[in-house]
Scaffold this active site. Structure first.
Site, PDB file in Angstrom:
ATOM      1  N   ASN A   6     -28.760  21.599 116.426  1.00 35.15           N
ATOM      2  CA  ASN A   6     -28.370  21.230 115.065  1.00 35.15           C
ATOM      3  C   ASN A   6     -27.712  19.851 115.076  1.00 35.15           C
ATOM      4  O   ASN A   6     -26.950  19.504 115.979  1.00 35.15           O
ATOM      5  CB  ASN A   6     -27.460  22.283 114.416  1.00 35.15           C
ATOM      6  CG  ASN A   6     -26.240  22.654 115.219  1.00 35.15           C
ATOM      7  OD1 ASN A   6     -26.256  22.652 116.446  1.00 35.15           O
ATOM      8  ND2 ASN A   6     -25.169  22.978 114.530  1.00 35.15           N
ATOM      9  N   GLU A  45     -25.631  17.409 112.499  1.00 32.24           N
ATOM     10  CA  GLU A  45     -24.931  17.304 111.215  1.00 32.24           C
ATOM     11  C   GLU A  45     -24.669  15.835 110.892  1.00 32.24           C
ATOM     12  O   GLU A  45     -24.940  14.934 111.694  1.00 32.24           O
ATOM     13  CB  GLU A  45     -23.622  18.096 111.311  1.00 32.24           C
ATOM     14  CG  GLU A  45     -23.871  19.566 111.647  1.00 32.24           C
ATOM     15  CD  GLU A  45     -22.599  20.403 111.723  1.00 32.24           C
ATOM     16  OE1 GLU A  45     -21.485  19.831 111.774  1.00 32.24           O
ATOM     17  OE2 GLU A  45     -22.751  21.640 111.727  1.00 32.24           O
ATOM     18  N   GLU A  77     -33.453  24.967 114.941  1.00 31.00           N
ATOM     19  CA  GLU A  77     -34.833  25.474 114.914  1.00 31.00           C
ATOM     20  C   GLU A  77     -35.796  24.418 114.365  1.00 31.00           C
ATOM     21  O   GLU A  77     -36.870  24.171 114.920  1.00 31.00           O
ATOM     22  CB  GLU A  77     -34.938  26.719 114.028  1.00 31.00           C
ATOM     23  CG  GLU A  77     -34.145  27.914 114.512  1.00 31.00           C
ATOM     24  CD  GLU A  77     -32.745  27.975 113.945  1.00 31.00           C
ATOM     25  OE1 GLU A  77     -32.053  26.924 113.889  1.00 31.00           O
ATOM     26  OE2 GLU A  77     -32.328  29.060 113.557  1.00 31.00           O
ATOM     27  N   CYS A  89     -35.256  27.104 107.517  1.00 30.19           N
ATOM     28  CA  CYS A  89     -35.989  27.188 108.787  1.00 30.19           C
ATOM     29  C   CYS A  89     -37.095  28.231 108.697  1.00 30.19           C
ATOM     30  O   CYS A  89     -38.181  28.031 109.236  1.00 30.19           O
ATOM     31  CB  CYS A  89     -35.038  27.507 109.929  1.00 30.19           C
ATOM     32  SG  CYS A  89     -33.942  26.133 110.343  1.00 30.19           S
TER      33      CYS A  89
HETATM   34  N1  THU Z   1     -27.493  26.313 112.072  1.00 32.54           N
HETATM   35  C1  THU Z   1     -28.544  26.222 112.938  1.00 32.54           C
HETATM   36  O1  THU Z   1     -28.730  25.213 113.629  1.00 32.54           O
HETATM   37  N2  THU Z   1     -29.384  27.283 113.019  1.00 32.54           N
HETATM   38  C2  THU Z   1     -29.225  28.475 112.358  1.00 32.54           C
HETATM   39  O2  THU Z   1     -29.992  29.410 112.589  1.00 32.54           O
HETATM   40  C3  THU Z   1     -28.176  28.606 111.354  1.00 32.54           C
HETATM   41  C4  THU Z   1     -27.261  27.439 111.212  1.00 32.54           C
HETATM   42  C5  THU Z   1     -26.534  25.209 112.056  1.00 32.54           C
HETATM   43  C6  THU Z   1     -26.448  24.417 110.783  1.00 32.54           C
HETATM   44  C7  THU Z   1     -25.009  23.904 110.840  1.00 32.54           C
HETATM   45  O3  THU Z   1     -24.976  22.727 111.639  1.00 32.54           O
HETATM   46  C8  THU Z   1     -24.248  24.994 111.569  1.00 32.54           C
HETATM   47  O4  THU Z   1     -25.241  25.743 112.259  1.00 32.54           O
HETATM   48  C9  THU Z   1     -23.448  25.903 110.644  1.00 32.54           C
HETATM   49  O5  THU Z   1     -24.208  26.393 109.607  1.00 32.54           O
END
Ligand code: THU
Length: 146
Positions: A55, A57, A68, A103
């Site tokens: 992830n 941000e 994902e 996703c």
């Molecule tokens: N996030 C993911 O990368 N995958 C998931 O399946 C759910 C959420 C990330 C997005 C954000 O950076 C953090 O987790 C909190 O939501």
């Protein structure tokens, strides 16, 4: 790696373990200064290759991209026209994290009909579920055809 799967879906355990290890390996590269949640994902493609993502941000929180989707987009950049056999998501949370709604829609675009979703944390592979059970009646490319 411990596993408390109670069902065995289409992938052998060595492949599942490879996928898990790849997601676990990249998780520490997540860029998550705002949420503090570090997520790693791996995608197994129809040619046997695995791609990974984390992830990422940014200060405009809503523009975050999940692990994902980054793993999927990386695979498409490397080799187009493949399908997804399985995806593994790894966090450090006790409860497994399933792919979010955005996703799921992207997975639906590229998933094989028996695509498997594997969820784990840093201690174990906790759960697996068929993608079609996680996201039934998905809006798919076929709906756009007359
Ligand atoms: N996030 C993911 O990368 N995958 C998931 O399946 C759910 C959420 C990330 C997005 C954000 O950076 C953090 O987790 C909190 O939501």
């Amino acid at each position: 790696m411990k596993s408390n799967f109670n069902i065995q879906l289409s992938l052998d355990s060595k492949t599942k373990n490879n996928l898990y290890q790849e997601a676990l390996k990249v998780r520490s590269h997540a860029y998550a200064p705002y949420s503090g949640y570090h997520v790693g994902a791996s995608v197994l493609w129809s040619n046997g290759h695995i791609t990974t993502g984390v992830n990422v941000e940014n200060a405009s929180y809503g523009a975050t991209v999940c692990a994902e989707r980054n793993a999927i987009f990386s695979g498409i950049a490397q080799t187009p026209d493949l399908k997804i056999k399985a995806i593994c998501v790894v966090t450090d949370q006790a409860n497994p994290w399933p792919p979010c709604g955005l996703c799921r829609q992207v997975i639906a675009e590229f998933a094989l009909s028996d695509c498997l979703i594997i969820l784990g944390n840093t201690q174990l592979l906790a759960q697996e579920i068929a993608f079609k059970d996680l996201f039934p009646m998905a809006f798919e490319p076929k709906h756009l055809k007359a």
